[in-house]
Enzyme design. Structure first.
Site, mmCIF file in Angstrom:
data_model
loop_
_atom_site.group_PDB
_atom_site.id
_atom_site.type_symbol
_atom_site.label_atom_id
_atom_site.label_comp_id
_atom_site.label_asym_id
_atom_site.label_seq_id
_atom_site.Cartn_x
_atom_site.Cartn_y
_atom_site.Cartn_z
ATOM 1 N N ASP A 1 26.047 3.602 27.630
ATOM 2 C CA ASP A 1 25.324 4.887 27.031
ATOM 3 C C ASP A 1 23.930 4.661 26.617
ATOM 4 O OD1 ASP A 1 26.925 7.622 25.905
ATOM 5 O OD2 ASP A 1 24.786 7.387 25.234
ATOM 6 N N HIS B 1 34.497 24.376 40.024
ATOM 7 C CA HIS B 1 34.889 24.225 38.772
ATOM 8 C C HIS B 1 34.052 25.295 37.541
ATOM 9 C CE1 HIS B 1 36.493 22.450 35.010
ATOM 10 N NE2 HIS B 1 35.405 22.002 34.486
HETATM 11 O O1 TXD Z 1 36.961 18.844 33.674
HETATM 12 C C1 TXD Z 1 35.484 18.512 33.582
HETATM 13 N N1 TXD Z 1 34.819 18.075 34.642
HETATM 14 C C2 TXD Z 1 34.784 18.500 32.301
HETATM 15 C C3 TXD Z 1 33.568 18.322 32.002
HETATM 16 C C4 TXD Z 1 35.518 19.069 31.226
HETATM 17 C C5 TXD Z 1 34.721 19.092 30.053
HETATM 18 C C6 TXD Z 1 33.609 18.835 29.772
HETATM 19 N N2 TXD Z 1 32.924 18.233 30.945
HETATM 20 C C7 TXD Z 1 31.652 17.678 30.923
HETATM 21 O O2 TXD Z 1 31.596 16.335 30.536
HETATM 22 C C8 TXD Z 1 30.457 18.217 29.767
HETATM 23 O O3 TXD Z 1 30.163 19.554 30.018
HETATM 24 C C9 TXD Z 1 29.668 17.315 29.812
HETATM 25 O O4 TXD Z 1 28.567 17.477 31.050
HETATM 26 C C10 TXD Z 1 30.397 15.993 30.079
HETATM 27 C C11 TXD Z 1 30.771 14.972 29.211
HETATM 28 O O5 TXD Z 1 31.319 15.607 28.114
HETATM 29 P P1 TXD Z 1 31.417 14.979 26.605
HETATM 30 O O6 TXD Z 1 32.237 15.839 25.653
HETATM 31 O O7 TXD Z 1 31.852 13.627 26.672
HETATM 32 O O8 TXD Z 1 29.886 14.822 26.153
HETATM 33 P P2 TXD Z 1 29.279 13.934 25.179
HETATM 34 O O9 TXD Z 1 30.216 13.751 23.883
HETATM 35 O O10 TXD Z 1 28.108 14.675 24.783
HETATM 36 O O11 TXD Z 1 28.870 12.699 25.786
HETATM 37 C C12 TXD Z 1 27.982 12.746 26.673
HETATM 38 C C13 TXD Z 1 27.306 11.310 26.575
HETATM 39 C C14 TXD Z 1 26.574 10.902 25.139
HETATM 40 O O12 TXD Z 1 27.000 9.786 24.554
HETATM 41 C C15 TXD Z 1 25.160 10.761 25.660
HETATM 42 O O13 TXD Z 1 24.517 9.669 24.856
HETATM 43 C C16 TXD Z 1 25.456 10.109 26.875
HETATM 44 O O14 TXD Z 1 26.496 11.109 28.040
HETATM 45 N N3 TXD Z 1 24.285 10.285 27.870
HETATM 46 C C17 TXD Z 1 23.828 9.336 28.712
HETATM 47 N N4 TXD Z 1 24.540 8.397 29.441
HETATM 48 C C18 TXD Z 1 24.067 7.346 30.132
HETATM 49 N N5 TXD Z 1 23.115 7.804 30.621
HETATM 50 C C19 TXD Z 1 22.106 8.823 30.509
HETATM 51 N N6 TXD Z 1 20.951 9.054 31.098
HETATM 52 C C20 TXD Z 1 22.704 9.745 29.379
HETATM 53 N N7 TXD Z 1 22.302 10.538 28.843
HETATM 54 C C21 TXD Z 1 23.196 11.144 28.029
#
Ligand code: TXD
Length: 321
Positions: A34, A176
């Protein structure tokens, strides 16, 4: 035989559950990346310290350096921002496309032979973008949506009929988004059509039809229903479980037939787009898309959903991605 290496890109809500499930099921060694400093290290340390209690024996680590995902066999991507109440999946497009582009470049550099499962929204667009940026073969770039949407639909049917969800088979195809297509005709309880069981329950075809229609609508809006209740963030337990089911089928070459977001080359009359369809998942990723006959109503609904995916992809391209 060495253990498989699983890289999780994104250590947020879904990433955390993915790490724990992967460890509990001993799918392989897990590395969570992350951009937030120390957070993936803290989360994975917390999970790893339960190993004695849970009885798992895999390495699980966190990192802020892409070098640590080197040569991963399987990559699961959740990086991105989740939807807020009232926000559509499409609103997320610009922000998450920027994130996905950088993730794709790094996965291409450090894990060029991996199979990749993408969860980030808007799902169909993110999968398309990842494939475009990496040039990975399409069988190795897969989106998770249909397993979850189908599990939700199955749950609603089981609750309505008062039967175990283990005996319910129901599938959701298409993009989706709000246009997804729960396939009512094939929804069944151990082979018995769900509609027939609803008709028996209510002794009334019209009522059975109405109840099924409500379950279909609830399925389409199920993500939003959870968001509204949670107030912050979106569903994370069930999306993680769904991606783990896909991961297991790939890592153990199970060849399960799961509804996944797969690249289509003419199947279902769709060419050159990622759309949710049933596919065989094995050690080569999507090994085969399973085509079956749709009636005219189902076909029209799927076409409508594909049009929504096309619009989303066109929007993303217009925004320069
Ligand atoms: O069924 C499905 N496909 C989904 C998709 C169902 C529910 C939610 N879905 C989507 O998954 C949601 O709309 C989000 O786009 C993703 C991730 O959901 P989550 O609830 O895990 O989101 P979080 O808790 O905000 O975590 C996202 C993490 C967070 O820790 C950020 O710091 C990180 O992504 N992040 C990154 N990681 C790596 N590299 C980059 N550039 C980056 N930017 C943010």
């Amino acid at each position: 035989m060495s253990r498989k290496k699983i890289a999780l890109i994104g250590g947020g809500q879904i990433g955390g559950v993915l790490a724990q499930l992967a460890a509990l099921r001993q799918l392989g060694n897990v590395v969570m990346f992350d951009i937030v400093e120390d957070m993936p290290q803290g989360k994975t340390l917390d999970i790893a310290e339960a190993a004695r209690v849970d009885g798992f024996d895999v390495n699980i680590t966190g990192t802020n350096d892409y070098k640590d995902i080197k040569d991963a066999d399987l990559v699961i991507i959740t990086a991105g921002l989740p939807r807020k109440p009232g926000m559509s999946r499409d609103d997320l497009l610009t922000t998450n496309a920027k994130i996905m582009k950088s993730v794709a470049e790094n996965v291409k550099q450090y894990a060029p032979n991996s199979i990749v499962i993408i969860i980030s929204n808007p799902l169909d667009a993110m999968v398309t973008l990842f494939k475009k940026v990496t040039g990975f073969p399409s069988n190795k770039v897969i989106g998770q949506a249909g397993v979850l949407d189908s599990s939700r639909f199955s749950s609603f049917i089981a609750w309505e009929l008062g039967v175990s969800v283990k005996d319910v088979n129901a599938m959701v195809l298409g993009g989706h988004g709000d246009t997804m297509v729960p396939i009512v005709r094939y929804a069944n309880v151990n082979g018995i059509p769900a509609v027939e069981l609803l008709e028996k329950k209510f002794g009334d075809k019209a009522k059975a039809k109405e109840v099924m229609k409500n379950m279909v609508e609830r399925t389409k809006m199920a993500g939003g229903e959870v968001i509204k209740l949670l107030k912050t963030g979106s569903a994370f337990y069930s999306p993680a479980s769904s991606a783990i089911a896909m991961a297991e089928s790939i890592l153990f070459d199970e060849k399960r037939v799961l509804p996944v977001c797969a690249y289509l080359n003419g199947e279902f009359g769709i060419n050159g787009y990622y759309v949710g369809v049933p596919a065989v998942l094995g050690s080569n990723g999507v090994e085969k898309v399973i085509e079956f006959e749709l009636d005219s109503e189902e076909k029209a609904l799927l076409d409508n959903s594909v049009n929504a995916v096309k619009t989303l992809v066109a929007d993303m391209e217009r925004l320069g991605f």
